[in-house]
Design an enzyme around this catalytic site. Structure first.
Site, PDB file in Angstrom:
ATOM      1  N   ASP A 104       0.829  -1.208   0.000  1.00 43.88           N
ATOM      2  CA  ASP A 104       0.000   0.000   0.000  1.00 43.88           C
ATOM      3  C   ASP A 104       0.863   1.257   0.000  1.00 43.88           C
ATOM      4  OD1 ASP A 104       0.880  -0.374   2.627  1.00 43.88           O
ATOM      5  OD2 ASP A 104      -1.084  -0.074   3.561  1.00 43.88           O
ATOM      6  N   ASP A 107       6.955   3.842   3.479  1.00 46.02           N
ATOM      7  CA  ASP A 107       7.156   4.991   4.359  1.00 46.02           C
ATOM      8  C   ASP A 107       8.648   5.046   4.702  1.00 46.02           C
ATOM      9  OD1 ASP A 107       6.913   6.937   6.329  1.00 46.02           O
ATOM     10  OD2 ASP A 107       5.716   5.750   7.680  1.00 46.02           O
TER      11      ASP A 107
HETATM   12  P1  5GP Z   1       7.475   1.300   6.555  1.00 46.94           P
HETATM   13  O1  5GP Z   1       7.959  -0.049   6.964  1.00 46.94           O
HETATM   14  O2  5GP Z   1       7.829   1.635   5.122  1.00 46.94           O
HETATM   15  O3  5GP Z   1       7.910   2.377   7.514  1.00 46.94           O
HETATM   16  O4  5GP Z   1       5.909   1.295   6.718  1.00 46.94           O
HETATM   17  C1  5GP Z   1       5.094   0.580   5.845  1.00 46.94           C
HETATM   18  C2  5GP Z   1       3.742   0.283   6.433  1.00 46.94           C
HETATM   19  O5  5GP Z   1       3.348   1.252   7.390  1.00 46.94           O
HETATM   20  C3  5GP Z   1       2.681   0.324   5.357  1.00 46.94           C
HETATM   21  O6  5GP Z   1       2.502  -0.951   4.802  1.00 46.94           O
HETATM   22  C4  5GP Z   1       1.457   0.785   6.106  1.00 46.94           C
HETATM   23  O7  5GP Z   1       0.786  -0.319   6.649  1.00 46.94           O
HETATM   24  C5  5GP Z   1       1.997   1.612   7.226  1.00 46.94           C
HETATM   25  N1  5GP Z   1       1.931   3.055   6.927  1.00 46.94           N
HETATM   26  C6  5GP Z   1       2.950   3.878   6.615  1.00 46.94           C
HETATM   27  N2  5GP Z   1       2.525   5.138   6.407  1.00 46.94           N
HETATM   28  C7  5GP Z   1       1.189   5.104   6.585  1.00 46.94           C
HETATM   29  C8  5GP Z   1       0.159   6.105   6.486  1.00 46.94           C
HETATM   30  O8  5GP Z   1       0.384   7.293   6.183  1.00 46.94           O
HETATM   31  N3  5GP Z   1      -1.107   5.685   6.742  1.00 46.94           N
HETATM   32  C9  5GP Z   1      -1.415   4.403   7.063  1.00 46.94           C
HETATM   33  N4  5GP Z   1      -2.690   4.108   7.303  1.00 46.94           N
HETATM   34  N5  5GP Z   1      -0.476   3.439   7.166  1.00 46.94           N
HETATM   35  C10 5GP Z   1       0.811   3.781   6.925  1.00 46.94           C
END
Ligand code: 5GP
Length: 180
Positions: A104, A107
């Protein structure tokens, strides 16, 4: 400007359904072009990517399969930096395959950094990332940079179109951004 309130927080509509559909068609076109004549395995990441995965996969014209994994890195509204694999894939499903992860949002990249290594350790031939949104300002891992992106967005919390806040809001057709 359309706003909604959830859990005492205000979110502002940022991208409507038609705009999101356009992003997904673009991503599908690129994948259909790049993988022409091959049969990559799509791996959707639950829970957040289930709507994106369904909409993307229906636009894929390749002779492909899709499977799902369930990972958790977020605890409420911030990244924990730790990945839990709640539902995985067997080595036999992965070995020798060209894999396209369907995520999705990328981040910090912690989740994709973990998963790319995990799938390669399981014998994947290649691993690429398709995501609906990414926050380039937040990215901390170069190898987690997505290959196919619907839209680069600001480093702010979003909900709707599969993105949740405490399990809610996934069913909204548009994407909303947390009001500062
Ligand atoms: P990362 O491991 O890249 O920091 O985070 C990835 C996961 O964090 C995504 O798959 C998602 O589930 C969640 N996530 C990151 N940013 C957002 C956001 O702005 N909104 C939501 N609802 N989930 C997020």
């Amino acid at each position: 400007m359309k706003t909604i309130e959830i859990d005492g927080k205000t979110f502002v509509e940022t991208f409507d359904a038609e705009t999101i559909t356009g992003w997904i068609q673009n991503v599908a076109n690129q994948i259909n072009h790049d993988y022409e004549g091959t049969d990559p395995l799509f791996v959707g990441i639950l829970n957040g990517a289930f709507i994106f995965a369904a909409d993307l996969f229906r636009r894929i014209t390749l002779n492909s399969r899709i499977q799902f994994m369930r990972l958790r890195s977020y605890d409420n509204m911030s990244s924990t930096g730790q990945i839990q694999e709640l539902l995985g894939l067997e080595d036999k499903d992965v070995a020798g395959k060209d894999i396209i992860i369907v995520e999705d949002i990328v981040d910090t990249g912690t989740t994709m950094h973990y998963l790319k290594k995990r799938l390669k350790d399981q014998g994947a031939k290649s691993v690429k990332i398709a995501c609906l949104c990414t926050k380039p300002e937040a990215l901390q891992f170069e190898d987690a940079k997505p290959d196919y992106v619907g839209k680069d967005i600001a480093n702010l919390y979003v909900i709707g179109y599969g993105f949740d806040v405490d399990g809610l809001a996934r069913n909204l057709n548009a994407i909303y951004t947390l009001k500062k």
